[in-house]
Motif scaffolding. Structure first.
Motif, PDB file in Angstrom:
ATOM      1  N   SER A 188       0.818  -1.213   0.000  1.00 11.27           N
ATOM      2  CA  SER A 188       0.000   0.000   0.000  1.00 11.27           C
ATOM      3  C   SER A 188       0.853   1.265   0.000  1.00 11.27           C
ATOM      4  N   SER A 189       2.069   1.152   0.534  1.00 15.23           N
ATOM      5  CA  SER A 189       2.984   2.296   0.526  1.00 15.23           C
ATOM      6  C   SER A 189       3.670   2.482  -0.819  1.00 15.23           C
ATOM      7  N   ALA A 190       3.522   1.476  -1.714  1.00 16.89           N
ATOM      8  CA  ALA A 190       4.143   1.481  -3.048  1.00 16.89           C
ATOM      9  C   ALA A 190       5.666   1.401  -2.990  1.00 16.89           C
ATOM     10  N   LYS A 191       6.209   1.039  -1.826  1.00 20.06           N
ATOM     11  CA  LYS A 191       7.659   0.943  -1.717  1.00 20.06           C
ATOM     12  C   LYS A 191       8.200  -0.387  -2.228  1.00 20.06           C
ATOM     13  N   THR A 192       7.388  -1.437  -2.153  1.00 26.51           N
ATOM     14  CA  THR A 192       7.833  -2.754  -2.586  1.00 26.51           C
ATOM     15  C   THR A 192       6.835  -3.339  -3.571  1.00 26.51           C
ATOM     16  N   GLU A 193       7.335  -3.923  -4.635  1.00 23.91           N
ATOM     17  CA  GLU A 193       6.486  -4.561  -5.632  1.00 23.91           C
ATOM     18  C   GLU A 193       7.095  -5.893  -6.030  1.00 23.91           C
ATOM     19  N   ALA A 194       6.268  -6.804  -6.540  1.00 23.65           N
ATOM     20  CA  ALA A 194       6.754  -8.141  -6.907  1.00 23.65           C
ATOM     21  C   ALA A 194       5.884  -8.716  -8.006  1.00 23.65           C
ATOM     22  N   MET A 195       6.444  -9.659  -8.751  1.00 24.29           N
ATOM     23  CA  MET A 195       5.682 -10.377  -9.765  1.00 24.29           C
ATOM     24  C   MET A 195       6.203 -11.798  -9.890  1.00 24.29           C
ATOM     25  N   LEU A 196       5.280 -12.716 -10.130  1.00 20.08           N
ATOM     26  CA  LEU A 196       5.601 -14.114 -10.387  1.00 20.08           C
ATOM     27  C   LEU A 196       4.968 -14.493 -11.710  1.00 20.08           C
ATOM     28  N   HIS A 197       5.779 -15.003 -12.621  1.00 19.72           N
ATOM     29  CA  HIS A 197       5.300 -15.366 -13.953  1.00 19.72           C
ATOM     30  C   HIS A 197       5.616 -16.835 -14.211  1.00 19.72           C
ATOM     31  N   LEU A 198       4.610 -17.575 -14.682  1.00 21.09           N
ATOM     32  CA  LEU A 198       4.765 -18.992 -15.020  1.00 21.09           C
ATOM     33  C   LEU A 198       4.272 -19.210 -16.448  1.00 21.09           C
ATOM     34  N   THR A 237      17.101   2.019  -4.633  1.00 21.81           N
ATOM     35  CA  THR A 237      16.240   0.961  -5.161  1.00 21.81           C
ATOM     36  C   THR A 237      17.014  -0.344  -5.235  1.00 21.81           C
ATOM     37  N   LEU A 238      16.356  -1.427  -4.847  1.00 25.50           N
ATOM     38  CA  LEU A 238      16.967  -2.758  -4.893  1.00 25.50           C
ATOM     39  C   LEU A 238      15.989  -3.710  -5.572  1.00 25.50           C
ATOM     40  N   SER A 239      16.489  -4.476  -6.546  1.00 25.10           N
ATOM     41  CA  SER A 239      15.644  -5.485  -7.195  1.00 25.10           C
ATOM     42  C   SER A 239      16.389  -6.807  -7.268  1.00 25.10           C
ATOM     43  N   THR A 276      19.783 -12.331 -10.544  1.00 22.50           N
ATOM     44  CA  THR A 276      20.385 -11.003 -10.703  1.00 22.50           C
ATOM     45  C   THR A 276      19.929 -10.083  -9.582  1.00 22.50           C
ATOM     46  N   LEU A 277      20.871  -9.361  -9.025  1.00 21.68           N
ATOM     47  CA  LEU A 277      20.588  -8.324  -8.035  1.00 21.68           C
ATOM     48  C   LEU A 277      21.025  -6.988  -8.611  1.00 21.68           C
ATOM     49  N   ASN A 278      20.099  -6.032  -8.648  1.00 16.52           N
ATOM     50  CA  ASN A 278      20.396  -4.685  -9.129  1.00 16.52           C
ATOM     51  C   ASN A 278      20.098  -3.671  -8.027  1.00 16.52           C
ATOM     52  N   TYR A 279      21.074  -2.813  -7.764  1.00 10.76           N
ATOM     53  CA  TYR A 279      20.929  -1.779  -6.733  1.00 10.76           C
ATOM     54  C   TYR A 279      21.265  -0.432  -7.362  1.00 10.76           C
ATOM     55  N   ARG A 280      20.487   0.590  -6.996  1.00  5.70           N
ATOM     56  CA  ARG A 280      20.766   1.938  -7.500  1.00  5.70           C
ATOM     57  C   ARG A 280      20.598   2.961  -6.376  1.00  5.70           C
ATOM     58  N   PHE A 281      21.578   3.849  -6.298  1.00  3.36           N
ATOM     59  CA  PHE A 281      21.534   4.954  -5.331  1.00  3.36           C
ATOM     60  C   PHE A 281      21.730   6.257  -6.093  1.00  3.36           C
ATOM     61  N   THR A 282      20.720   7.106  -6.053  1.00  5.52           N
ATOM     62  CA  THR A 282      20.780   8.420  -6.686  1.00  5.52           C
ATOM     63  C   THR A 282      20.669   9.485  -5.599  1.00  5.52           C
ATOM     64  N   ASP A 283      21.751  10.196  -5.377  1.00  5.13           N
ATOM     65  CA  ASP A 283      21.769  11.238  -4.355  1.00  5.13           C
ATOM     66  C   ASP A 283      21.169  12.512  -4.950  1.00  5.13           C
TER      67      ASP A 283
END
Length: 655
Positions: A188-198, A237-239, A276-283
């Motif tokens: 509900s905070s829109a901070k975390t999202e996820a998807m599962l595809h089969l 952001t971390l994915s 895969t792990l992707n991290y981004r930091f934008t100051d």
């Protein structure tokens, strides 16, 4: 400070945008631009892109269909495992190919392609042609191909936190059926999202346009895909993504060749697992910090039977990319580090292993010299280490510089120029070669590429035109003297490609028209290059013209047509060993149609129709292994014919 960052990047994006030519760039709906990373040919060489909408309309299931409407990129062959990617005639072994930043390095079997992907997952595909930016990654002699998967937010509506997508597709050729289910959501905070595809799909052997069964093309596929993305803070952001794609069927032992007494369909399986792990930091308060980190692991495995004996090979890759972008006045400075560790493994009665690493550092500076002049210059240094199957060790490295510019003559016209070099050192060989007594020459060196390109672009109102010429040279290319030779060495000749392209798009109300033409001549040792001889390094594609029309009939219905015209290559004279050969690559024209209907007025229900090879043309793709069968003693050398007409119907339910 955040306003400064946005303003500076906007200036750079505006200047670069002027050099871009694509169907997306002139679409009336500005949201289409989200599908395309906008860069100019002379800056970072993003020459063509494929959007999720393109993929949805074509209902493609393989690489050949994915690149069908791209004049500079091809992937031929009706056997999915045998499809190899070629960019401007340069093959996937000389490309840097990534999935969400995870490099797909090393092939398992030289008679098969090294990339397996589910097109339905893709948000876009980005293509750089020719050696270009330092950010392209190590070994990009012929350019790079970047597959980027969808995020959960790409499927969610603004007021939606949970959704489900169910889709089913049937195809007439091969009696194929494909079912997929996707569940996606966010907090509900829109901070975390996820998807599962089969996905689960299967089809029987295809038929060519002459109603002949194309043996070895049957396939069953299953896919599991999970992505979790979270905003740790407003600036971070971390994915995490995990994908497992499995293929099984009675596939030809040499998938790139046609069925013959020496190449029969055998039980075969392929499995790719990528995490895969992707991290981004934008100051937002510091223009010097915009940091990206990618960590990945890919395990690619194939098992196949040959005369009743099962053989298994795999390639495992572990890697890291660390990159930062700093804005300093008129400079956009990107710099970083690549690290990759590869292992090729083959299991027979004995285990065979090769191990290699590559470490690269790079820097690229995009400079707004004046409001009319953009300059980009950079370099990367790569160091390759290899311990081959015989225990021999190799260490090769070198510098790859580049420089490019865009000059705006006025608001509608610009000219571009680019020169770049790239280097690729000795790497692991495909797993199935390890047990065959192969070796490397003691003095094996790195191979290098040089690419020079000039272009001109015009854009006014709804018309966009771009044209360019280029010359690409691969020096000291690594390969074997003959297709069946066992010693890898540097060629004592160059692989040279000279070509030109023309792109034109025009938007007229609801009609979008496109014309894309590419012509290239690739020669080695004064002879026309063929896929059979040079494998995954290079091939020759005839002059290619792609035409397309897309018509938005209403808000709920659209339709389109595309056609690919490929000019024949005739009287090809080639010497393989001591044998003089002659062959032809006949030309062909293939037409395709699509239609998409939203019967409920929105995307809750989507019905799609696609007809590939509309006029049931019998042909052999120029990206396939050539037909050598007219030469005595070479009757078993040819790729499989392309599939005949295929009608695909799909229904997608979204709620």
């Amino acid at each position: 400070m955040s306003s400064c960052r946005v303003f500076t990047k906007s200036l750079l994006a505006t200047a670069i945008f002027q050099a871009v030519l694509s169907t997306q760039a002139i679409a009336e709906d500005a949201t289409v631009l989200d599908e395309l990373k906008v860069e100019g040919r002379a800056i970072t060489e993003l020459d063509q892109a494929i959007s999720s909408e393109d993929i949805e309309n074509s209902q493609t299931t393989d690489l050949e269909g994915l690149f069908r409407n791209k004049s500079e990129v091809t992937a031929g062959g009706s056997v999915k495992m045998g499809q190899k990617i070629y960019v401007r005639n340069i093959g996937e072994d000389s490309l840097n190919i990534t999935i969400d930043g995870a490099e797909q390095a090393g092939g398992i079997f030289h008679h098969a392609g090294r990339i397996s992907i589910e097109p339905e997952l893709l948000k876009r595909v980005e293509i750089e042609a020719g050696a270009a930016s330092a950010t392209s990654g190590p070994g990009a002699l012929g350019g790079s191909v970047r597959f980027i998967t969808k995020d959960p937010s790409d499927l969610l509506k603004d007021d939606q936190n949970l959704g489900v997508l169910l889709k089913s597709t049937i195809s007439s050729n091969g009696d194929g059926i494909k079912n997929s289910a996707t569940i996606y959501g966010r907090t509900s905070s829109a901070k975390t999202e996820a998807m599962l595809h089969l996905t689960d799909s299967s089809h029987d052997n295809y038929e060519d346009a002459d109603d002949n069964e194309i043996k070895g093309t049957e396939l069953d596929e299953t896919l599991g895909f999970l992505k979790i993305k979270t905003h740790l803070t407003d600036e971070q952001t971390l994915s995490i993504t995990h994908e497992n794609l499995t293929e099984e069927g009675d596939v030809l032992y040499k998938p790139e060749h046609f069925a013959s007494a020496r190449n029969v369909a055998e039980p075969t399986s392929g499995d790719r697992q990528t995490t895969t792990l992707n991290y981004r930091f934008t100051d937002f308060d510091n223009d010097l910090l915009d940091t990206k980190v990618t960590v990945y692991q890919t395990n690619n495995e194939q098992s196949r039977e040959y005369t009743g004996t099962k053989y298994t090979g795999n390639v495992e890759t572990i890697g890291l990319t660390l990159e930062n972008t700093s804005l300093i006045k008129q400079h956009e400075l990107t710099y970083g580090l690549n690290y990759r560790d590869d292992e090729s493994y083959f299991a027979e009665t004995t285990e065979y292993v090769e191990k290699g690493t590559v470490v690269g550092i790079y820097i690229q500076d995009n400079i707004e010299v004046t409001p009319k002049l953009m300059l980009s210059a950079g370099a990367r240094y790569d160091q390759y280490e290899l311990t081959d199957v015989n225990g021999s060790e190799f260490s090769e490295g070198g510098l790859s510089p580049n420089i490019g510019t865009v000059y705006h003559i006025n608001d509608t016209l610009n000219v571009t120029a680019n020169y770049a070099q790239a280097l690729r050192g000795p790497e692991i060989k495909d797993a199935y070669k390890l047990s065959s007594g192969i070796s490397n020459a003691d003095d094996l060196q790195a191979e290098t590429a040089k690419n020079l390109e000039l272009g001109v672009n015009y854009r006014k109102n709804q018309l966009a035109i771009g044209a360019g010429i280029y010359k690409s040279t691969i020096e000291d290319g690594i390969g074997t003297e003959l297709p069946w030779s066992k010693v890898s060495d540097n060629y004592d000749f160059d692989i040279e490609t000279e070509g030109f392209y023309l792109d034109l798009t025009y938007q007229m109300n609801k009609l979008l028209a496109g014309l894309h033409f590419h012509s290239a001549d690739t020669k080695a040792n004064d002879q026309i290059v063929t896929r059979y001889v040079y494998g995954s390094t290079a091939t020759s594609i005839g002059d290619t013209l792609v035409l397309s029309l897309d018509y938005q009939v209403s808000n709920t219905f659209e339709a389109g047509w595309s056609a690919e015209f490929v000019k024949g290559l005739h009287n090809i004279q080639q010497t393989v060993g001591t044998t003089d050969l002659e062959l032809d690559k006949p030309g062909y024209a293939v037409h395709n149609l699509y239609a998409k209907w939203l019967p409920l007025g929105d995307d809750q229900l989507t019905l799609s129709l696609t007809i590939n090879n509309l006029f049931d043309k019998q042909y052999l793709s120029h990206a396939s292994v050539e037909d050598y069968t007219s030469n005595a003693g070479w009757e078993s050398i040819s790729g499989s014919a392309a599939a005949g007409r295929d009608i695909r119907l799909s229904a997608a339910l979204k709620f």
